[in-house]
Design a protein around this motif. Structure first.
Motif, PDB file in Angstrom:
ATOM      1  N   PRO A  13    -104.541 -19.815  16.867  1.00  0.00           N
ATOM      2  CA  PRO A  13    -103.225 -20.300  17.277  1.00  0.00           C
ATOM      3  C   PRO A  13    -102.241 -19.125  17.343  1.00  0.00           C
ATOM      4  CG  PRO A  13    -104.121 -21.657  15.520  1.00  0.00           C
ATOM      5  CD  PRO A  13    -105.015 -20.459  15.646  1.00  0.00           C
ATOM      6  N   THR A  14    -101.387 -19.150  18.345  1.00  0.00           N
ATOM      7  CA  THR A  14    -100.417 -18.081  18.545  1.00  0.00           C
ATOM      8  C   THR A  14     -99.031 -18.693  18.632  1.00  0.00           C
ATOM      9  OG1 THR A  14    -102.091 -16.840  19.753  1.00  0.00           O
ATOM     10  CG2 THR A  14     -99.827 -16.105  19.982  1.00  0.00           C
ATOM     11  N   LEU A  15     -98.123 -18.216  17.779  1.00  0.00           N
ATOM     12  CA  LEU A  15     -96.791 -18.791  17.656  1.00  0.00           C
ATOM     13  C   LEU A  15     -95.728 -17.718  17.841  1.00  0.00           C
ATOM     14  CD1 LEU A  15     -97.621 -20.637  14.334  1.00  0.00           C
ATOM     15  CD2 LEU A  15     -97.623 -21.657  16.595  1.00  0.00           C
ATOM     16  N   LEU A  16     -94.599 -18.108  18.387  1.00  0.00           N
ATOM     17  CA  LEU A  16     -93.441 -17.221  18.492  1.00  0.00           C
ATOM     18  C   LEU A  16     -92.314 -17.789  17.643  1.00  0.00           C
ATOM     19  CD1 LEU A  16     -93.395 -16.403  22.309  1.00  0.00           C
ATOM     20  CD2 LEU A  16     -94.237 -14.979  20.436  1.00  0.00           C
ATOM     21  N   TYR A  17     -91.607 -16.905  16.955  1.00  0.00           N
ATOM     22  CA  TYR A  17     -90.524 -17.304  16.055  1.00  0.00           C
ATOM     23  C   TYR A  17     -89.256 -16.521  16.361  1.00  0.00           C
ATOM     24  CZ  TYR A  17     -93.967 -19.529  12.992  1.00  0.00           C
ATOM     25  OH  TYR A  17     -94.948 -20.329  12.468  1.00  0.00           O
ATOM     26  N   MET A  59    -101.969 -15.772  14.943  1.00  0.00           N
ATOM     27  CA  MET A  59    -101.241 -14.623  15.493  1.00  0.00           C
ATOM     28  C   MET A  59     -99.812 -15.074  15.776  1.00  0.00           C
ATOM     29  SD  MET A  59    -104.155 -12.936  17.958  1.00  0.00           S
ATOM     30  CE  MET A  59    -104.264 -14.340  19.047  1.00  0.00           C
ATOM     31  N   LEU A  60     -98.865 -14.195  15.517  1.00  0.00           N
ATOM     32  CA  LEU A  60     -97.478 -14.559  15.778  1.00  0.00           C
ATOM     33  C   LEU A  60     -96.649 -13.338  16.134  1.00  0.00           C
ATOM     34  CD1 LEU A  60     -95.388 -13.905  13.129  1.00  0.00           C
ATOM     35  CD2 LEU A  60     -96.992 -15.513  12.110  1.00  0.00           C
ATOM     36  N   GLY A  61     -95.470 -13.605  16.664  1.00  0.00           N
ATOM     37  CA  GLY A  61     -94.552 -12.539  17.031  1.00  0.00           C
ATOM     38  C   GLY A  61     -93.142 -13.081  17.168  1.00  0.00           C
ATOM     39  N   SER A  62     -92.232 -12.177  17.529  1.00  0.00           N
ATOM     40  CA  SER A  62     -90.829 -12.548  17.701  1.00  0.00           C
ATOM     41  C   SER A  62     -90.584 -13.108  19.097  1.00  0.00           C
ATOM     42  CB  SER A  62     -89.942 -11.322  17.493  1.00  0.00           C
ATOM     43  OG  SER A  62     -90.044 -10.847  16.179  1.00  0.00           O
ATOM     44  N   LYS A  63     -89.747 -14.156  19.159  1.00  0.00           N
ATOM     45  CA  LYS A  63     -89.302 -14.694  20.443  1.00  0.00           C
ATOM     46  C   LYS A  63     -88.360 -13.697  21.109  1.00  0.00           C
ATOM     47  CE  LYS A  63     -89.303 -19.641  19.451  1.00  0.00           C
ATOM     48  NZ  LYS A  63     -88.465 -20.833  19.275  1.00  0.00           N
ATOM     49  N   GLY A  67     -92.236 -10.404  28.396  1.00  0.00           N
ATOM     50  CA  GLY A  67     -93.683 -10.433  28.568  1.00  0.00           C
ATOM     51  C   GLY A  67     -94.156 -11.821  28.966  1.00  0.00           C
ATOM     52  N   PRO A  68     -95.393 -11.913  29.444  1.00  0.00           N
ATOM     53  CA  PRO A  68     -95.909 -13.180  29.967  1.00  0.00           C
ATOM     54  C   PRO A  68     -95.964 -14.313  28.942  1.00  0.00           C
ATOM     55  CG  PRO A  68     -97.364 -11.356  30.565  1.00  0.00           C
ATOM     56  CD  PRO A  68     -96.331 -10.809  29.631  1.00  0.00           C
ATOM     57  N   PHE A  69     -96.424 -14.043  27.719  1.00  0.00           N
ATOM     58  CA  PHE A  69     -96.541 -15.113  26.730  1.00  0.00           C
ATOM     59  C   PHE A  69     -95.167 -15.617  26.316  1.00  0.00           C
ATOM     60  CE2 PHE A  69     -97.314 -16.875  22.433  1.00  0.00           C
ATOM     61  CZ  PHE A  69     -98.227 -17.853  22.780  1.00  0.00           C
ATOM     62  N   ASP A  70     -94.249 -14.698  26.065  1.00  0.00           N
ATOM     63  CA  ASP A  70     -92.882 -15.077  25.691  1.00  0.00           C
ATOM     64  C   ASP A  70     -92.248 -15.914  26.802  1.00  0.00           C
ATOM     65  OD1 ASP A  70     -90.617 -14.949  23.859  1.00  0.00           O
ATOM     66  OD2 ASP A  70     -89.690 -13.602  25.319  1.00  0.00           O
ATOM     67  N   THR A  71     -92.459 -15.521  28.042  1.00  0.00           N
ATOM     68  CA  THR A  71     -91.919 -16.264  29.176  1.00  0.00           C
ATOM     69  C   THR A  71     -92.538 -17.656  29.256  1.00  0.00           C
ATOM     70  OG1 THR A  71     -91.531 -14.217  30.402  1.00  0.00           O
ATOM     71  CG2 THR A  71     -91.620 -16.257  31.686  1.00  0.00           C
ATOM     72  N   ALA A  72     -93.853 -17.738  29.079  1.00  0.00           N
ATOM     73  CA  ALA A  72     -94.541 -19.025  29.152  1.00  0.00           C
ATOM     74  C   ALA A  72     -94.092 -19.959  28.038  1.00  0.00           C
ATOM     75  CB  ALA A  72     -96.048 -18.815  29.081  1.00  0.00           C
ATOM     76  N   MET A  73     -93.788 -19.420  26.877  1.00  0.00           N
ATOM     77  CA  MET A  73     -93.414 -20.231  25.717  1.00  0.00           C
ATOM     78  C   MET A  73     -91.920 -20.557  25.670  1.00  0.00           C
ATOM     79  SD  MET A  73     -96.136 -20.986  24.076  1.00  0.00           S
ATOM     80  CE  MET A  73     -95.524 -21.513  22.478  1.00  0.00           C
ATOM     81  N   LYS A  74     -91.135 -20.000  26.570  1.00  0.00           N
ATOM     82  CA  LYS A  74     -89.676 -20.163  26.531  1.00  0.00           C
ATOM     83  C   LYS A  74     -89.237 -21.614  26.402  1.00  0.00           C
ATOM     84  CE  LYS A  74     -85.411 -19.128  28.886  1.00  0.00           C
ATOM     85  NZ  LYS A  74     -84.779 -18.969  30.166  1.00  0.00           N
ATOM     86  N   ASP A  75     -89.795 -22.496  27.208  1.00  0.00           N
ATOM     87  CA  ASP A  75     -89.393 -23.901  27.188  1.00  0.00           C
ATOM     88  C   ASP A  75     -90.475 -24.809  26.609  1.00  0.00           C
ATOM     89  OD1 ASP A  75     -86.849 -23.439  28.328  1.00  0.00           O
ATOM     90  OD2 ASP A  75     -87.779 -23.270  30.310  1.00  0.00           O
ATOM     91  N   ALA A  76     -91.445 -24.217  25.930  1.00  0.00           N
ATOM     92  CA  ALA A  76     -92.537 -25.011  25.356  1.00  0.00           C
ATOM     93  C   ALA A  76     -92.058 -25.733  24.107  1.00  0.00           C
ATOM     94  CB  ALA A  76     -93.711 -24.098  25.012  1.00  0.00           C
ATOM     95  N   GLY A  77     -92.767 -26.781  23.745  1.00  0.00           N
ATOM     96  CA  GLY A  77     -92.452 -27.515  22.526  1.00  0.00           C
ATOM     97  C   GLY A  77     -92.959 -26.779  21.301  1.00  0.00           C
ATOM     98  N   THR A  78     -92.769 -27.393  20.156  1.00  0.00           N
ATOM     99  CA  THR A  78     -93.268 -26.791  18.926  1.00  0.00           C
ATOM    100  C   THR A  78     -94.783 -26.930  18.867  1.00  0.00           C
ATOM    101  OG1 THR A  78     -92.912 -28.845  17.744  1.00  0.00           O
ATOM    102  CG2 THR A  78     -91.127 -27.221  17.674  1.00  0.00           C
TER     103      THR A  78
END
Length: 137
Positions: A13-17, A59-63, A67-78
């Motif tokens: 699982p990959t999360l942005l915070y 795996m995780l990182g800062s919002k 980059g592509p993952f950050d862009t894809a996750m911008k409007d994603a749910g929790t």
């Protein structure tokens, strides 16, 4: 559970915070993850981190880093993640002692598992329990 050296999980699982450093503290202190690696950008944001629990890796990182993952996750749910632990009640006690928001206390399920549910600082739902899917040989 301890980290299994040399094992390679097939799902991570990959999360942005918004505050990845605070998330790492909560995941290690309240939920018992072990910090495997943390890479920071020049601005102090977390570009990539890996935390282990048993033979699994999150795996995780800062919002907001781009980059592509950050862009894809911008409007994603929790995100919801299930983590297998040996002692649900002890794990739950640790989470409570660290101030984690508990959504469901340790509960025996009709399919034989025991688990509890918590929410991290940024709304992701974590379930910790004894259920471990059996993979085909």
């Amino acid at each position: 559970m301890t980290h299994t050296s040399g094992a390679r999980p097939s799902i991570c699982p990959t999360l942005l915070y918004a505050d990845a450093k605070a998330a790492i503290r909560q995941l290690t202190e309240a939920f018992g993850f072990t910090e495997l690696s943390v890479y920071e950008g020049e601005d102090g944001s977390v570009t990539h981190a890996e935390l282990t629990q048993g033979n699994g890796v999150v795996m995780l990182g800062s919002k907001g880093r781009g980059g592509p993952f950050d862009t894809a996750m911008k409007d994603a749910g929790t995100t919801g993640v299930y983590v297998v632990v040996d002692d649900v009640d002890a794990h739950h006690r640790r989470a409570v002692e660290q101030g984690a928001e508990i959504l469901m206390p340790p509960t025996d399920q009709e399919y034989g598992a025991r688990d509890y549910m918590a929410r991290d600082r940024e709304g992701n739902v974590w379930s910790f329990g004894t259920y471990a899917p059996e993979l085909p040989a």
